[in-house]
Motif scaffolding. Structure first.
Motif, PDB file in Angstrom:
ATOM      1  N   LEU A 117       1.216  -1.096   0.405  1.00 17.50           N
ATOM      2  CA  LEU A 117       0.065  -0.135   0.111  1.00 17.50           C
ATOM      3  C   LEU A 117       1.193   0.859  -0.003  1.00 17.50           C
ATOM      4  O   LEU A 117       1.776   1.108   0.478  1.00 17.50           O
ATOM      5  CB  LEU A 117      -0.720  -0.173   1.109  1.00 17.50           C
ATOM      6  N   VAL A 118       0.770   2.157  -0.918  1.00 17.60           N
ATOM      7  CA  VAL A 118       1.163   3.595  -0.829  1.00 17.60           C
ATOM      8  C   VAL A 118       0.036   3.874  -0.001  1.00 17.60           C
ATOM      9  O   VAL A 118      -0.920   4.876  -0.696  1.00 17.60           O
ATOM     10  CB  VAL A 118       2.450   3.998  -1.893  1.00 17.60           C
ATOM     11  N   LEU A 119       1.054   5.712   0.799  1.00 14.42           N
ATOM     12  CA  LEU A 119      -0.091   6.586   0.999  1.00 14.42           C
ATOM     13  C   LEU A 119       0.783   7.837   0.476  1.00 14.42           C
ATOM     14  O   LEU A 119       1.628   8.059   0.593  1.00 14.42           O
ATOM     15  CB  LEU A 119       0.155   7.063   2.956  1.00 14.42           C
ATOM     16  N   PHE A 120       0.131   8.252  -0.202  1.00 14.86           N
ATOM     17  CA  PHE A 120       0.554   9.296  -0.223  1.00 14.86           C
ATOM     18  C   PHE A 120       1.221  10.805   0.252  1.00 14.86           C
ATOM     19  O   PHE A 120      -0.385  12.220   0.499  1.00 14.86           O
ATOM     20  CB  PHE A 120      -0.730   9.956  -1.783  1.00 14.86           C
ATOM     21  N   THR A 121       1.677  11.327   1.596  1.00 14.89           N
ATOM     22  CA  THR A 121       1.409  11.686   1.960  1.00 14.89           C
ATOM     23  C   THR A 121       2.346  12.724   1.150  1.00 14.89           C
ATOM     24  O   THR A 121       1.935  14.256   2.176  1.00 14.89           O
ATOM     25  CB  THR A 121       2.967  11.485   3.279  1.00 14.89           C
ATOM     26  N   ARG A 122       3.179  12.639   0.552  1.00 12.77           N
ATOM     27  CA  ARG A 122       3.551  13.459  -0.701  1.00 12.77           C
ATOM     28  C   ARG A 122       2.468  15.192  -1.197  1.00 12.77           C
ATOM     29  O   ARG A 122       2.857  15.651  -1.524  1.00 12.77           O
ATOM     30  CB  ARG A 122       4.748  13.071  -0.800  1.00 12.77           C
TER      31      ARG A 122
ATOM     32  N   LEU B  81      10.321   7.313  -1.306  1.00  9.66           N
ATOM     33  CA  LEU B  81       9.214   6.477  -0.267  1.00  9.66           C
ATOM     34  C   LEU B  81      10.155   5.553   0.476  1.00  9.66           C
ATOM     35  O   LEU B  81      11.519   5.187   0.678  1.00  9.66           O
ATOM     36  CB  LEU B  81       9.404   4.793  -1.242  1.00  9.66           C
ATOM     37  N   ASP B 116       6.591   9.970   0.268  1.00  6.63           N
ATOM     38  CA  ASP B 116       5.686   8.640   0.141  1.00  6.63           C
ATOM     39  C   ASP B 116       6.094   7.668   1.628  1.00  6.63           C
ATOM     40  O   ASP B 116       7.563   7.348   2.375  1.00  6.63           O
ATOM     41  CB  ASP B 116       4.800   8.755  -1.018  1.00  6.63           C
ATOM     42  N   LEU B 117       4.854   7.265   2.001  1.00  2.38           N
ATOM     43  CA  LEU B 117       4.774   6.456   2.387  1.00  2.38           C
ATOM     44  C   LEU B 117       4.459   4.903   2.123  1.00  2.38           C
ATOM     45  O   LEU B 117       3.065   4.439   1.366  1.00  2.38           O
ATOM     46  CB  LEU B 117       3.686   6.203   3.843  1.00  2.38           C
ATOM     47  N   VAL B 118       5.470   3.578   2.085  1.00  6.01           N
ATOM     48  CA  VAL B 118       4.335   2.314   1.625  1.00  6.01           C
ATOM     49  C   VAL B 118       4.461   1.313   3.110  1.00  6.01           C
ATOM     50  O   VAL B 118       5.341   1.465   4.267  1.00  6.01           O
ATOM     51  CB  VAL B 118       5.583   1.694   1.146  1.00  6.01           C
ATOM     52  N   LEU B 119       3.691   0.738   2.924  1.00 11.50           N
ATOM     53  CA  LEU B 119       2.745   0.006   4.518  1.00 11.50           C
ATOM     54  C   LEU B 119       2.959  -1.292   3.318  1.00 11.50           C
ATOM     55  O   LEU B 119       2.457  -1.309   2.388  1.00 11.50           O
ATOM     56  CB  LEU B 119       0.871   0.512   4.437  1.00 11.50           C
TER      57      LEU B 119
END
Lengths: 362, 362
Positions: A117-122, B81, B116-119
DNA sequence: CTGAAAGCGCTTACAG
DNA sequence: CTGAAAGCGCTTACAG
């Protein structure tokens, strides 16, 4: 802020990792064979002798070879990354947030489908608000596809996403002027219809519906269910019995008029409307379900139990999250079919304690 | 499960994603220039005219170009990432979960640092439990670095991560036999010392400490604080006053012995121990703070307010999340220094209502 | 059955 | 200042 810094030596820098070609050299085969053996590609029209396979695996073990996942993804043209985009922070300050159950379901199903899963914090503009397009670039593109959710969506961004053909699924019904999108929603219409029917079966003939003024899809769906119930049950629908406005606009006069007009039951779309209704009823010396019946059209997300035991329905948030992921994965599996798909999941009726037979009927 | 499927036409199929060479062609420059402009590499010994930059950006916008993070990672070994790895589900069923405030801080700081964040939902083995190494491949590698958290960590995986030189920061102190790792922890030792000192200032001379049997770092730190306080205050430390065991092993006999030995205050490391203590005290007809004092060594995560107004300290979870991200980013900025760094953040003392002057002292 | 080669989409020396 | 080229470490047609 007091911090203690303690420095220690880390181990020596690692030697170069063995790569495919090292394995190939040791096993005396070509790199391609190593790839085929390791990925066990029986499908390719290539037969590899058991002896060769053995040699390759022996070499792998001897060198401690581990394929580089990055190279693998680049060559294989997929990254098994799914995005989650929200217009607000995804881990919000309020624990019992609106998003939470959706995320629960999303994570569970993403795991089941073997994606990360990628969360688009950017993806946030200068004003702090997030947006999909940064400098007119679709930042979701680093994933294979994305789940979008949130109430403050930017519809022109959604339209653009559709135009570009980027695969995504919205959680919640959203209709765009220039083309349908794929979404997973709760079946608010059917859930509302069920509640009206339940009230009518208890003996109510005149049911008022308090809804917010905005014509959001979720509201339109509920209203459609309200209207459908009247039609199916052969009850005349009086337009004045639908009140569209915010909680502050609900006045004692309005409620008294409703009572005077023979209204015995109320549908309130959200918690503020329920609260306002109960407050006014209290002023008028009336209480539910003795003097009137009351139902909330969907479970509340803002707080725990603002009204205990209210008659309502549960929105299948977790299941919606899971279903959205399934739909997205399905969309990705059939990139050739250019169709948006919509799914509505049923809500669960909760009888509660705020609906009973009308007073005059007892 | 009832679902309604409605099919509608989607827009035309998305054309091939533009790549660097497309941008280069449109801007009439070489791909290398595109890369340099986009990554704003002022460091390279290359001067690019503002006009050229403008042309590149115009082309980027016109094509909606987004660099492929995988290719970026393969070629340049970084892709902005950051990973978050937890050994349990990241969005757990319990809302007020242990992880939540950490994630809050992580998201906030990752956004501030423009990553960005990867879960890693995918990193789960056949048994459902997650693990970093899948088929001996480090699945975190698609990110530049990762934050790890969770109580059920696999230490041999951590060791391997260190050996491979993969940049990561653990939230919580973790000591490995074969080398230090970078972590951000709460300063449990100092927080515990403070509470003991507070009790002593109220007049307590003999303070028992109830701790779990496992020698986890977080427990050892608290015990260290307990011992340090005694030493600093010149109080003899009686080993029997430290009880190591689970809540069920705490018996009325034990507590009575403590009282008989002159104990007037208790430190309990976790909520179950607090509950058990209060239960037994109740059986013995005693209550806090009248008959004894009691403090909890760290705020509870399992539930809201199991014991209202207990004397305790707050673990700066959100700040730990933020600090972990900052540390990780710092580690990434200095890949040459092969040092692990450790940070301990202070806890906040909460006076509460369960500590008072001892009965006999009044 | 096996190998040589192209290509995935980038970054980064290295020449000009 | 700019371009041509090599290389990151794989996978997958394509020839033999």
């Amino acid at each position: 802020l007091i911090k203690r810094f303690i420095k220690t030596k880390m181990g020596p820098k690692m030697k170069r990792r063995p790569r495919q070609s090292d394995v190939a050299a040791l096993a005396a085969v070509s790199p391609a064979i190593v790839s085929l053996v390791i990925n066990d590609r029986a499908d390719s029209n290539v037969r590899i002798s058991p002896e060769t396979r053995q040699r390759v695996w022996d070499a792998v073990r001897e060198l401690g070879y581990v394929a580089n996942p990055i190279a693998r993804k680049l060559a294989g043209n997929q990254n098994r990354l799914l995005g989650v985009f929200t217009y607000e922070a995804i881990f919000p300050l309020e624990y019992r947030n609106f998003y939470y159950p959706f995320l629960l379901g999303i994570e569970e199903e993403v795991q089941a489908q073997d994606y990360d899963l990628v969360l688009f914090t950017r993806a946030s503009g200068p004003d702090g608000r997030r947006s999909i397009y940064q400098d007119s670039i679709n930042s979701l593109q680093i994933t294979d596809g994305a789940i979008l959710l949130g109430v403050h969506e930017n519809r022109s961004e959604l339209s653009r996403l559709v135009r570009e053909g980027f695969p995504f699924v919205f959680i919640g019904r959203r209709e765009l002027p220039d083309g349908a999108i794929s979404y997973v929603t709760a079946d608010y219409s059917e859930a509302t219809r069920t509640i009206v029917e339940y009230m009518v079966r208890q003996g109510h003939q005149h049911i008022a519906y308090l809804r917010p003024p905005e014509n959001r899809e979720a509201t339109l769906d509920r209203e459609a269910g309200y209207r459908l119930a009247h039609q199916q049950l052969g009850m005349p629908l009086i337009e004045q019995h639908i009140f569209a406005g915010d909680a502050e606009e609900v006045t004692p006069q309005l409620i008294e008029r409703f009572f005077a007009a023979g209204i015995t039951a109320f549908l309130a779309e959200n918690t503020p409307l329920v609260r306002r209704m109960l407050e006014i009823a209290d002023q008028l010396g009336k209480s539910a379900p003795r003097d009137f019946s009351l139902a909330l059209l969907g479970d509340h997300t803002e707080e725990i139990n603002p009204v205990p035991d209210i008659t309502t329905f549960l929105i299948p948030r977790k299941e919606m999250g899971k279903e959205a992921v399934r739909l997205l994965v399905d969309l990705l599996a059939h990139p050739d079919e250019h169709e948006a798909r919509q799914i509505a999941l049923p809500c669960t009726f909760v009888a509660g304690q705020t609906v009973a037979a009308p007073f005059h009927a007892e």
